[in-house]
Write an enzyme that holds these catalytic residues in place. Structure first.
Site, PDB file in Angstrom:
ATOM      1  CE  LYS A 181     -32.104 -24.275   2.695  1.00 51.69           C
ATOM      2  NZ  LYS A 181     -31.286 -24.667   1.582  1.00 51.69           N
ATOM      3  CG  ASN A 195     -32.961 -24.856  -1.582  1.00 53.12           C
ATOM      4  OD1 ASN A 195     -33.290 -24.111  -0.675  1.00 53.12           O
ATOM      5  ND2 ASN A 195     -31.792 -25.458  -1.602  1.00 53.12           N
ATOM      6  CD  GLU A 235     -32.580 -20.153  -3.346  1.00 55.21           C
ATOM      7  OE1 GLU A 235     -31.474 -20.395  -3.865  1.00 55.21           O
ATOM      8  OE2 GLU A 235     -32.828 -20.403  -2.152  1.00 55.21           O
TER       9      GLU A 235
END
Length: 487
Positions: free
Chosen positions: A188, A192, A195
């Site tokens: 995760k 990110n 992202e």
């Protein structure tokens, strides 16, 4: 009778994400108990459950009642602020939990904290999962991407729930068992980081189109809508087209032009770059996006620098650059540059995951990670399906850049990519993400780099030795002595 009244699962931490995830679980037919230290949040969740379809949500007002309202083996999701609050919440609940019960932390937690908590839970006979949850508030309510790592038994106990609650794509729900330890949190975190890179690259495309191409917000909205119908189809491109359409309620024009150019952050991007450095993995696009957030925070300094340099004679190229520009060609070039840059950014993220997987023995399945990111999460994009297929073709793929399909696309787009970066540089517009991606591509594709000179320098001043291209072994040369002798 008693067990029939018990909830299938529990969730503690009822900020909007927690409420939405609890209601999503209940809506899928799983009775759920909810708890929050601030009791008004429990009432708020119960009110929403009634309004949103008389959903099977049971409100609890003490840690003991909360734990005991869940059927065994109990599964408790906690969605509280990362760090000490997680430990405090675990302490409050574990007092009433029994061996075989499980805690699932759904926050953005540092992976080593999760690994510590797994071993602490094991000492009490408890199971533990660190589960990345992506998709924001809307994803939590309607279907997020879920990245659970830790105890496989804990995952197996709630696999049916997670499979229904997660976003659904054509090849299954956007959830999979990631691996042991803190792997779910680590995946995760890298998600990110990717992202960060995606958002930076999109902002650079916007900057070039607006300040080199002279395009209006209305035109930009149409361009991003058009891009979202092709290879760039993604959540971030879609929402960007929406942003350009929103009018300012306090004045003329669009709201985007009134937003202060300072970007916030919560730390996962920084963790990603730190981990890349620790593992000696190049992640320049993600690092550039982080640097840009730091620089954006220096608003006063930047305004002063603009003034000082203008007085020193620096001519402002931005704005004057649009004369004589072929807008249609620029738009197409920027589209290609954005796509090629994104491939490099994702390649860097995947390489970081591979390095960590090897270090920790997690045995991550990269094709499966790309698959679960296809829906629900912030970086969901059509081209993730292509990434999935690249890793299916070759699970040991060294980099997305050398996958035959992606390699072909990079080569086709490189001329446009170079034009955009060159145009931006000459116009004085910074495109650090696109430049970092292009430099990464150009460095990675070269069979020979000028690193030979750097190694010679290291050997001269530090006797670090060097290897030769034509014979084995480590060598050291008295460079200064020989240079003077040969003069």
């Amino acid at each position: 009778m008693e067990s029939a009244a018990l909830s299938r699962i529990g969730l503690a931490g009822l900020a909007v994400m927690g409420q939405n995830l609890a209601l999503n679980i209940a809506e899928k037919g799983f009775p759920i108990s909810v708890y929050n230290r601030t009791t008004s949040k429990v009432d708020e969740t119960l009110d929403r459950a009634a309004v949103e379809g008389n959903l099977p949500v049971s409100g609890q007002y003490s840690p003991r009642d909360f734990v005991l309202s869940i059927q065994r083996p109990r599964s408790l999701i906690i969605l509280v602020k990362a760090g000490a609050p997680v430990d405090q919440t675990i302490d409050a609940f574990s007092e009433y939990m029994e061996p075989g019960d499980c805690i699932i932390d759904g926050g953005n937690e540092w992976y080593q904290n999760t690994e510590r908590r797994i071993s602490e839970a094991e000492q009490k006979g408890l199971l533990y999962l660190g589960m990345g949850v992506s998709g924001g508030e809307e994803g939590a309510r309607n279907g997020p991407s879920l990245m659970p790592g830790g105890s496989f038994q804990a995952y197996d106990n709630i696999k049916d729930i997670l499979g229904k609650v997660a976003a659904q794509v054509e090849d299954g729900p956007c959830v999979t068992y990631i691996g042991e330890g803190g792997s779910g949190n680590f995946v995760k975190m890298v998600h990110n980081g990717i992202e960060y890179g995606d958002m930076q690259l999109i902002s650079e495309a916007y900057d070039v189109l607006k300040n080199v191409g002279g395009l209006s917000n209305e035109e930009l909205a149409e361009i991003f809508t058009e891009w979202n119908r092709g290879e760039l189809e993604s959540f971030l491109v879609e929402i960007t087209s929406d942003i350009f359409r929103v009018k300012d309620e306090f004045g003329d024009g669009e709201l985007v032009d009134k937003i202060l150019d300072k970007t916030g952050m919560k730390g996962t991007g920084k963790w990603t770059v730190q981990q890349a450095a620790e593992l000696s993995v190049a992640a320049p696009t993600i690092a550039a996006s982080l640097d840009c957030r730091y620089l954006s925070g220096l608003k006063d300094e930047r305004e002063n620098a603009a003034k000082v340099l203008r007085e020193a004679g620096l001519k402002e190229e931005i704005g004057s650059a649009s004369s004589g520009i072929d807008k249609k060609r620029l738009v197409d070039d920027v589209r290609q540059a954005l796509y090629a840059s994104k491939i490099c950014s994702y390649a860097q993220g995947m390489n970081l995951l591979r390095a960590k997987s090897l270090e920790k023995g997690w045995n991550l399945n990269f094709g499966e990670l790309a698959r679960i990111w296809k829906g629900g999460c912030i970086i969901r994009a059509v081209f993730l399906d292509r990434i999935k297929k690249a890793y299916q073709r070759n699970p040991d793929l060294a980099s997305l850049v050398v996958d035959p399909e992606f390699a072909k696309e990079m080569v086709q787009r490189q001329a446009a990519w170079r034009r955009v970066v060159g145009l931006a540089v000459s116009a004085g517009i910074s495109t650090p993400g696109m430049c970092a991606s292009l430099a990464y591509f150009d460095t990675y594709r070269r069979a020979r780099l000028p690193a030979n000179l750097v190694q010679a320098q290291r050997d001269l001043f530090g006797a670090h030795t060097y290897e030769r291209t034509d014979r084995p072994g480590a060598y050291h040369t008295e460079w200064t002595k020989l240079a003077r002798k040969n003069n």
